[in-house]
Design an enzyme around this catalytic site. Structure first.
Site, PDB file in Angstrom:
ATOM      1  N   TYR A  61       0.842  -1.205   0.000  1.00 52.54           N
ATOM      2  CA  TYR A  61       0.000   0.000   0.000  1.00 52.54           C
ATOM      3  C   TYR A  61       0.871   1.247   0.000  1.00 52.54           C
ATOM      4  O   TYR A  61       1.834   1.324   0.761  1.00 52.54           O
ATOM      5  CB  TYR A  61      -0.924   0.023   1.224  1.00 52.54           C
ATOM      6  CG  TYR A  61      -2.370  -0.133   0.821  1.00 52.54           C
ATOM      7  CD1 TYR A  61      -2.996   0.876   0.095  1.00 52.54           C
ATOM      8  CD2 TYR A  61      -3.077  -1.284   1.112  1.00 52.54           C
ATOM      9  CE1 TYR A  61      -4.305   0.725  -0.324  1.00 52.54           C
ATOM     10  CE2 TYR A  61      -4.387  -1.432   0.696  1.00 52.54           C
ATOM     11  CZ  TYR A  61      -5.000  -0.420  -0.023  1.00 52.54           C
ATOM     12  OH  TYR A  61      -6.281  -0.564  -0.443  1.00 52.54           O
ATOM     13  N   GLU A  63      -0.525   4.850  -0.438  1.00 51.05           N
ATOM     14  CA  GLU A  63      -1.299   6.088  -0.644  1.00 51.05           C
ATOM     15  C   GLU A  63      -0.397   7.292  -0.470  1.00 51.05           C
ATOM     16  O   GLU A  63       0.402   7.365   0.463  1.00 51.05           O
ATOM     17  CB  GLU A  63      -2.476   6.143   0.338  1.00 51.05           C
ATOM     18  CG  GLU A  63      -3.569   5.184  -0.069  1.00 51.05           C
ATOM     19  CD  GLU A  63      -4.804   5.270   0.811  1.00 51.05           C
ATOM     20  OE1 GLU A  63      -4.856   6.131   1.716  1.00 51.05           O
ATOM     21  OE2 GLU A  63      -5.715   4.464   0.580  1.00 51.05           O
ATOM     22  N   ASP A 207      -6.785  13.822 -24.884  1.00 46.36           N
ATOM     23  CA  ASP A 207      -6.849  12.414 -24.475  1.00 46.36           C
ATOM     24  C   ASP A 207      -6.162  11.618 -25.584  1.00 46.36           C
ATOM     25  O   ASP A 207      -6.731  11.414 -26.658  1.00 46.36           O
ATOM     26  CB  ASP A 207      -8.317  12.001 -24.311  1.00 46.36           C
ATOM     27  CG  ASP A 207      -8.477  10.538 -23.931  1.00 46.36           C
ATOM     28  OD1 ASP A 207      -7.507   9.762 -24.086  1.00 46.36           O
ATOM     29  OD2 ASP A 207      -9.578  10.160 -23.490  1.00 46.36           O
ATOM     30  N   THR A 233      -4.217   6.207 -21.552  1.00 48.41           N
ATOM     31  CA  THR A 233      -4.036   4.875 -21.000  1.00 48.41           C
ATOM     32  C   THR A 233      -2.601   4.467 -21.336  1.00 48.41           C
ATOM     33  O   THR A 233      -1.918   5.143 -22.112  1.00 48.41           O
ATOM     34  CB  THR A 233      -5.014   3.860 -21.622  1.00 48.41           C
ATOM     35  OG1 THR A 233      -4.923   3.954 -23.049  1.00 48.41           O
ATOM     36  CG2 THR A 233      -6.440   4.109 -21.200  1.00 48.41           C
ATOM     37  N   LYS A 236      -2.436   0.703 -24.850  1.00 48.60           N
ATOM     38  CA  LYS A 236      -2.850   0.608 -26.264  1.00 48.60           C
ATOM     39  C   LYS A 236      -1.580   0.664 -27.123  1.00 48.60           C
ATOM     40  O   LYS A 236      -0.749  -0.238 -27.015  1.00 48.60           O
ATOM     41  CB  LYS A 236      -3.867   1.713 -26.579  1.00 48.60           C
ATOM     42  CG  LYS A 236      -5.148   1.578 -25.742  1.00 48.60           C
ATOM     43  CD  LYS A 236      -6.209   2.572 -26.138  1.00 48.60           C
ATOM     44  CE  LYS A 236      -7.516   2.346 -25.415  1.00 48.60           C
ATOM     45  NZ  LYS A 236      -7.654   3.090 -24.168  1.00 48.60           N
ATOM     46  N   ARG A 242      -2.248  -2.492 -18.318  1.00 50.25           N
ATOM     47  CA  ARG A 242      -3.456  -1.660 -18.246  1.00 50.25           C
ATOM     48  C   ARG A 242      -3.283  -0.640 -17.139  1.00 50.25           C
ATOM     49  O   ARG A 242      -3.075  -0.992 -15.977  1.00 50.25           O
ATOM     50  CB  ARG A 242      -4.671  -2.535 -17.943  1.00 50.25           C
ATOM     51  CG  ARG A 242      -4.895  -3.617 -18.955  1.00 50.25           C
ATOM     52  CD  ARG A 242      -6.262  -4.231 -18.779  1.00 50.25           C
ATOM     53  NE  ARG A 242      -7.252  -3.389 -19.394  1.00 50.25           N
ATOM     54  CZ  ARG A 242      -7.584  -3.454 -20.681  1.00 50.25           C
ATOM     55  NH1 ARG A 242      -7.001  -4.321 -21.469  1.00 50.25           N
ATOM     56  NH2 ARG A 242      -8.507  -2.666 -21.177  1.00 50.25           N
TER      57      ARG A 242
HETATM   58  N1  DSN Z   1     -12.708   1.014 -24.755  1.00 45.45           N
HETATM   59  C1  DSN Z   1     -11.552   1.702 -25.250  1.00 45.45           C
HETATM   60  C2  DSN Z   1     -11.367   1.439 -26.718  1.00 45.45           C
HETATM   61  O1  DSN Z   1     -11.496   0.295 -27.079  1.00 45.45           O
HETATM   62  O2  DSN Z   1     -11.106   2.327 -27.497  1.00 45.45           O
HETATM   63  C3  DSN Z   1     -11.718   3.101 -24.953  1.00 45.45           C
HETATM   64  O3  DSN Z   1     -12.161   3.261 -23.650  1.00 45.45           O
END
Ligand code: DSN
Length: 425
Positions: A61, A63, A207, A233, A236, A242
């Site tokens: 932990y 925080e 974003d 994120t 990707k 993730r």
């Molecule tokens: N669900 C993601 C995507 O597949 O683009 C975006 O949140």
């Protein structure tokens, strides 16, 4: 042919303790090996990222932030988080990085919390036009707690209507403007968004979840120097575990950190932070620039091959990793096509298209992307074969014999391109 990376990673304890979960993990590993994965938001992480994500850091932990925690025993976790922060700042050229958001939606919520009190107006791209739920779409909490003005693409071009964005911004006077999204096949014009945001006194949030790896690898223009805040994120095109990050100008650093913790979240997921740090180090290598470039070349090739076979691509093609197809002219819905393609070993997702007359759960389109196949080392020649398979399946979605034959061919091709993180024996 056997995929047993999980056994290589010494998952024998899992096998003993929980054979059902162990078997499902092995089967998922096999699925990821044997299929052509074209969901544009998915990828294959490296074995190093997998290993970092599966460490004992999950036991801790933490925080707070490095040097200012609410629990003792942070001698090593602080170093992990500092490394991730410094690598993120250096890779993107940002003043400040927060690597704690659990994923993209919490990162976006933190941007609201930091910069736009509930009840104020936010502007974002409408979900059916390629935006994200958290950019103020009505079914998301961001469309309920904030007033929302939504922009979109021009019907004739399928590209963002920047005149419309300017007009809407002048009318709605938003406190915060989002650019970026989840189904945008074209380059985002960050300087144009920044100019509009400046004119109306709004904070610009880019974003970059989908294109973070392309930006890191120099294959898409960077929002840094234009946007005030950048959310992303990490899993990707960036090819990490993730997770999420917020990068911002120094003036917003304190507000962003306070919004993530204690505003929205508790303890950061330290094992994920370690995986992110590893992915950021990988993304800073020269090979990653080549990877990002090839993602775009592959997407362009796939798009051209599909256009040549009569597919109707939103905006007519792609500048990045993503292709959005309107299947109305092919007489098949997105869901039926995606299900048929899955049976043939080609995995994509059905997706609304701009001005879609159909509902989101059975929309007119499918969305494809090249990050995962490019991670396997596939190039333009393989994209030509994939386009031919897509065409063969979509033109006869009920032909299960054809799907079974293509699935065999797909398995054979995949055998020649083992993905990162999965080993064969
Ligand atoms: N669900 C993601 C995507 O597949 O683009 C975006 O949140």
């Amino acid at each position: 042919m056997r995929c047993d990376n999980l056994e290589n990673m010494k998952l024998n304890a899992l096998q003993t303790a929980d054979p059902e979960i162990h078997e499902l993990c092995l089967a998922e590993e096999r699925r990821q090996f044997e299929k052509i994965r074209l969901i544009p938001s998915e990828n294959y992480v490296s074995t190093a990222v997998l290993e970092a994500s599966g460490t004992v850091l999950t036991n801790k932990y933490s925080e707070g932030y490095p040097g200012k925690r609410y629990y003792e025993g942070q001698q090593l976790v602080d170093q992990v988080e500092r490394l991730a922060i410094e690598r993120a700042k250096s890779l993107f050229g940002a003043d400040h990085a927060n690597v704690q958001p659990y994923s993209g939606s919490p990162a976006n919520l933190a941007a609201y919390l930091a910069l736009c009190p509930p009840g104020e107006t936010v502007m974002g791209m409408a979900l059916p036009h390629g935006g994200h739920l958290t950019h103020g779409w009505n079914v998301s909490i961001t469309g309920k707690l904030w007033k929302s003005a939504q922009y979109g693409v021009r019907k004739e071009t399928g590209r963002i209507d920047m005149d419309g964005v300017r007009r809407l911004a002048r009318e709605a006077k938003p406190r915060l403007i989002f650019c970026g999204g989840t189904a945008i096949p074209r380059t985002i014009d960050f300087p144009a968004f920044a100019e509009i945001a400046k004119e109306v006194g709004a904070v610009l949030v880019a974003d970059i979840a989908h294109i973070a790896g392309l930006i890191a690898g120099g294959a898409h223009p960077s929002p840094f120097g234009h946007a005030d805040v950048v959310t992303t994120t990490t899993h990707k095109t960036l090819r990490g575990p993730r997770g999420g990050m917020i990068l911002c100008r120094a003036e917003h650093a304190a507000a962003v950190d306070k919004a993530v913790f204690p505003g929205l979240q508790g303890g950061p997921h330290n094992h994920t932070t370690a995986g992110i740090a590893v992915a950021l180090k990988e993304a800073a290598q020269p090979a990653f620039r080549e990877y990002a470039r090839q993602i775009v070349l592959n997407a362009r090739e796939l798009a051209q091959e599909l256009v040549a076979r009569g597919f109707d691509l939103i905006s007519g093609g792609t500048d990045n990793h993503l292709i959005l197809i309107d299947l109305a002219s092919k007489g098949v819905t997105g869901k039926r096509a995606a299900q048929a393609l899955d049976r043939a070993g080609v995995v994509c997702n059905y997706n609304t298209v701009p001005f879609d007359p159909r509902k989101p759960f059975d929309p007119s389109g499918v969305r494809l992307g090249t990050p995962a196949v490019t991670s396997r080392g596939m190039k333009e020649g393989e994209m030509q074969r994939i386009a031919a398979w897509i065409d063969a399946v979509v033109s006869a979605p009920e032909d299960q014999a054809r799907q079974a034959r293509i699935a065999r061919e797909v398995r054979e091709l995949c055998g020649a391109f083992p993905p990162p993180g999965i080993r064969l024996q």
